[in-house]
Design an enzyme around this catalytic site. Sequence first.
Site, PDB file in Angstrom:
ATOM      1  N   GLU A 209       3.718   2.895  18.214  1.00  0.00           N
ATOM      2  CA  GLU A 209       4.745   3.691  18.903  1.00  0.00           C
ATOM      3  C   GLU A 209       4.506   3.790  20.401  1.00  0.00           C
ATOM      4  O   GLU A 209       5.436   3.769  21.204  1.00  0.00           O
ATOM      5  CB  GLU A 209       4.832   5.100  18.298  1.00  0.00           C
ATOM      6  CG  GLU A 209       5.595   5.169  16.977  1.00  0.00           C
ATOM      7  CD  GLU A 209       4.774   4.736  15.775  1.00  0.00           C
ATOM      8  OE1 GLU A 209       3.553   4.508  15.936  1.00  0.00           O
ATOM      9  OE2 GLU A 209       5.341   4.622  14.677  1.00  0.00           O
TER      10      GLU A 209
ATOM     11  N   HIS B 102       7.324  14.317   8.014  1.00  0.00           N
ATOM     12  CA  HIS B 102       8.405  13.332   8.131  1.00  0.00           C
ATOM     13  C   HIS B 102       9.757  14.056   8.144  1.00  0.00           C
ATOM     14  O   HIS B 102      10.775  13.489   7.752  1.00  0.00           O
ATOM     15  CB  HIS B 102       8.394  12.327   6.979  1.00  0.00           C
ATOM     16  CG  HIS B 102       7.328  11.282   7.074  1.00  0.00           C
ATOM     17  ND1 HIS B 102       5.993  11.571   6.942  1.00  0.00           N
ATOM     18  CD2 HIS B 102       7.398   9.953   7.311  1.00  0.00           C
ATOM     19  CE1 HIS B 102       5.283  10.449   7.070  1.00  0.00           C
ATOM     20  NE2 HIS B 102       6.112   9.456   7.309  1.00  0.00           N
TER      21      HIS B 102
END
Lengths: 333, 329
Positions: free
Chosen positions: A62, A131
């Site tokens: 990321e 999440h």
Amino acid sequence: MSVAELEFRDAVRDALDEELARDESVVFFGEDVGKPGGVFAVTGGLQERHGDRRVFDTPISELAIAGAAFGAAITGLRPVIEIMFGDFLFLAMDSLANQAAKYWFISEEQASVPLVVRSAVGAGGRFGAIHSQTPVPWFQGIPGLKIVAPSTPRDAKALLKGAIRDDNPVLFLEHKRLYSVKGEPGSSDEVAPLGRAAIVRPGSDLTLVTAMKGVHDALAAAEELATEGIDVEVIDLRTLRPLDRDTVLESVRRTNRLLVVEEGPRTGGWAGGILADVAEDGLEYLDDVWRLTTADAPIPYSPPLEDAFLPSAERIVTSVRKHLNSTPVNSTA
Amino acid sequence: MSGTQRLAAEGPVYELTGDSALLERMLLIRRFEDAVQRLFQRGEVHGTTHLYSGQEAGAVGVCAALAPGDRAAGTYRGHGHALALGVDPQGLMDELLGRASGVCGGRAGSMNVVDLRHGLVGCFGIVGGSIAAATGVALGFQRRGLENVAVAFFGEGTSNQAYFAECLNFAQVLRLPVVFVCENNRYMEFTPIEDVTAGEIPARVEALGLWNRTVDGMDVQAVRAGASEAVAHARSGAGPAFLQTLTYRFVGHSRSDPGAYRKPGELDEMRRRDPLAVERARLIEDGAADEAELDGLEARVAAYIDEVAARALEAPFPDPEAEFQEYKG
């Protein structure tokens, strides 16, 4: 003749598809977005149509994805990246907060950073604490960054196009519970300006301000409350930075009451900022002001726990009744 | 999206030619850093500052291998990177003194200088930020069909950052035209690098299959030779290159560092390998210049930097009112 309804995920894909076709400086990359078409089945077909030089898969990195997007954005490209879950944005924080967002300022405006970060956020999908977050406040305090948060397919498409055409870094949030929502498509060349809220239901008794999935909960709650004679005005913020304070304030001047619904912890949340803005600039119009958020706790996994944890139409209705001293129409109490 | 277009860039403000060009550029950096140190002690340079003294051969040797339109990302020890690229010494000094005439109008300061007109993507205050920026610039070059390369300067301590692992792999799998220049000055801030690093840094790079070389970072000709190969590799489309320069800083990590961690005798030993002295001796040995010419050169550069410092002290500060009106966040 009825126009075919547009699904939210397809709206996002269409916006990407049309912008990739319109402007060859647009590129799109992220984990599993190219050949596999994205874990939320949003980006299928884009690589076939636009080629693997412009739509490509990356490693699970990321920080590198966001950092490379920043560097590419100051070198003539207009990158769109996908950070698969909003919870993973924290891994890209230095690239986004320290590099991309500040570059226009510290370089004394030598180069802007036309960069869009798409990310799936939101709870209700049984994904657990890491999440399911909607980490808006982490980014709201970063000058130089814009945050877009659509609630409908039509807005998702028009706002994503607006985000890609914006010359600044934009965080584009897609609520997971909205991907399968269908709605009217709007015209195909529609491009929405960032920073403008919309009154999606006019009303006179209460201003209810929210975003993303919260808009759908708010509209359902407003229908229920209407049967009890409570007329709720619902404002869809659509952009969370910069905030359209004027639209909120104008509404509160008419309704004299404000409720902000945020899917996120109460402490440090964006709802508190809106209450503060309205208190500072519109105190004389206010009869009541409050917010409905989650508790200051991580999002739980087990379905009954998660359902009870999140704001919902039902919780909004209960909260409004309490504040407006109303009782349900069919109440036997 | 194909072609041989290059990004336009201005040439260096302080132009250099001839056999002593590299020595002159290194002298410029050394005298500039000496002046920054003096001005810092007088309270004219604010916050903190990290000097490049001793490491000049790195930036000068690498930038001598670049072509117009190439870009480089430096570190918070970035004055040398900026000056080696040809950034105006006056604009840089004005910036460090927080003046309106600074290269970023006083918004950036020592650790964050940007000057795209001279190919400086930025000086990155976060360790590893330069690696990602250069990786992205290289992605831009490649996808736009340009033949330019991007350079990332960073220290050996950066090899333990996520940026290093993530971006070197990212650049390799996409075959990006980027040169990673690891300036190994032996100390990660105040800590010997070997105390906090497992294995050898080039071994990490070899594991990723990157082209890599290690050169004497105190010898500007050795750096230029190694950098020329690295740049040629990256420009050819064969993917990123990694160049380690073995160097040494003659000053503390930052203003508050007395250098107590240095090994006994190490500083004196490395001062004998001062890159300025090494290059000066070579020029004389090769007959390219004589003592008197080089003494004259040193005096000219010193006088020039004195003028730069004096002008910077006279330059106006930015006006807060105008600044905050102008900037809309």
